[in-house]
Write an enzyme that holds these catalytic residues in place. Structure first.
Site, mmCIF file in Angstrom:
data_model
loop_
_atom_site.group_PDB
_atom_site.id
_atom_site.type_symbol
_atom_site.label_atom_id
_atom_site.label_comp_id
_atom_site.label_asym_id
_atom_site.label_seq_id
_atom_site.Cartn_x
_atom_site.Cartn_y
_atom_site.Cartn_z
ATOM 1 N N ALA A 203 0.746 -0.896 0.107
ATOM 2 C CA ALA A 203 0.020 0.025 0.003
ATOM 3 C C ALA A 203 1.013 1.348 -0.184
ATOM 4 C CB ALA A 203 -0.823 -0.093 1.089
ATOM 5 N N GLU B 290 -1.776 -9.437 -1.000
ATOM 6 C CA GLU B 290 -3.044 -9.933 -0.741
ATOM 7 C C GLU B 290 -3.950 -9.552 -2.149
ATOM 8 O OE1 GLU B 290 -4.504 -7.837 3.400
ATOM 9 O OE2 GLU B 290 -2.791 -6.754 2.990
ATOM 10 N N GLU C 121 3.632 -6.432 7.146
ATOM 11 C CA GLU C 121 2.996 -5.524 7.894
ATOM 12 C C GLU C 121 3.338 -5.746 9.328
ATOM 13 O OE1 GLU C 121 0.313 -6.440 4.158
ATOM 14 O OE2 GLU C 121 1.637 -7.494 5.501
ATOM 15 N N GLY D 222 -0.061 -5.391 0.673
ATOM 16 C CA GLY D 222 -1.178 -5.200 -0.285
ATOM 17 C C GLY D 222 -1.002 -5.708 -1.460
#
Length: 250
Positions: A61, A110, A130, A107
């Site tokens: 992200a 993900e 993370e 992300g």
């Protein structure tokens, strides 16, 4: 931001922010949702491929947006946006293939987990770091990874925060196929074109059967399968393909 290429029933979506390793921000998420909605509603699109530009698939992200969040409520909405887009991918009626061309971190991984089938370059690096920021995967990865590789391996992957090679990820069951980097997109395109030749109804029903079946009791899943298979068997397309098959045998 996102390059779009539509050829032979295959829609390629290439995240194009190489200057920040294709980091996901709100604008990219919204654009991705728009293109996925187009793909779902367009009958000429039978298979979707998602990849990244340059040396990264998606390296996570956008940290600048993360730092700009004002409070827990706004942060929860930020997380929910990613969950919504990635769940849309999982629930699409069409197959979504991921071509991991480089770094797939946070992300980005993900996003890959939300796809149905994952191809990876032999040079790819994957990880969910993370935990190093005092967080854990918030776009759905904490739920999808253990379902894919098991509780223990999933927790090991996320709690270590380590980055893994494509070869290590394949052994865990995280990716389906490793491809030499220079032919990754060609290989993915060939596979996408191959399955795009099959009936959309059958592809969509198969995806729904597998995805929904993992969440319910097997007897319920089998009942759903019998009903959907029954509808497919009497469809004009299946009947015609069966007649063609028989004629080739004679």
């Amino acid at each position: 931001m996102i390059e779009v290429s539509h050829k032979e029933n295959v829609l390629f979506l290439t995240i194009n922010r190489p200057e920040v390793l294709n980091a996901l921000n709100i604008a990219v998420m919204n654009r991705l949702q728009e293109e996925l909605t187009y793909a779902e509603e367009n009958e000429s699109v039978k298979v979707i491929v998602i990849t990244g530009k340059g040396k990264a698939f998606v390296a996570g992200a956008d940290i600048n947006e993360f730092l700009s969040l004002k409070d827990a409520g706004e942060a929860a909405e930020y997380s929910r946006l990613g969950q919504t887009v990635f769940s849309y991918i999982s629930n699409l009626s069409k197959p979504v293939i991921c071509a991991i061309n480089g770094y797939a971190l946070g992300g980005g991984l993900e996003l890959a987990l939300a796809c149905d089938i994952r191809f990876a370059s032999e040079n790819a690096k994957l990880g969910l770091p993370e935990i190093k920021l005092g967080l854990y995967p918030g776009y759905g990865g904490a739920q999808r990874l253990p379902r894919l590789v098991g509780k223990g391996k999933g927790l090991y992957f996320m709690m270590s925060g380590e980055t893994f090679s494509a070869q290590e990820a394949e052994k865990m069951g995280l990716i389906e196929r490793i491809v030499p980097h220079e032919i990754l997109l060609e290989t993915v395109n060939d596979f996408a074109c191959k399955i795009a030749k099959f009936p959309s109804g059958a592809l969509g029903a198969l995806k729904a059967s597998v995805c929904n079946g993992l969440e319910i009791h097997i007897e319920e899943a089998l009942k759903w399968d019998s009903q959907r298979i029954g509808a497919l068997m009497v469809s004009d397309e299946a009947q015609e393909r069966a007649r063609q098959f028989i004629s080739k045998q004679n």
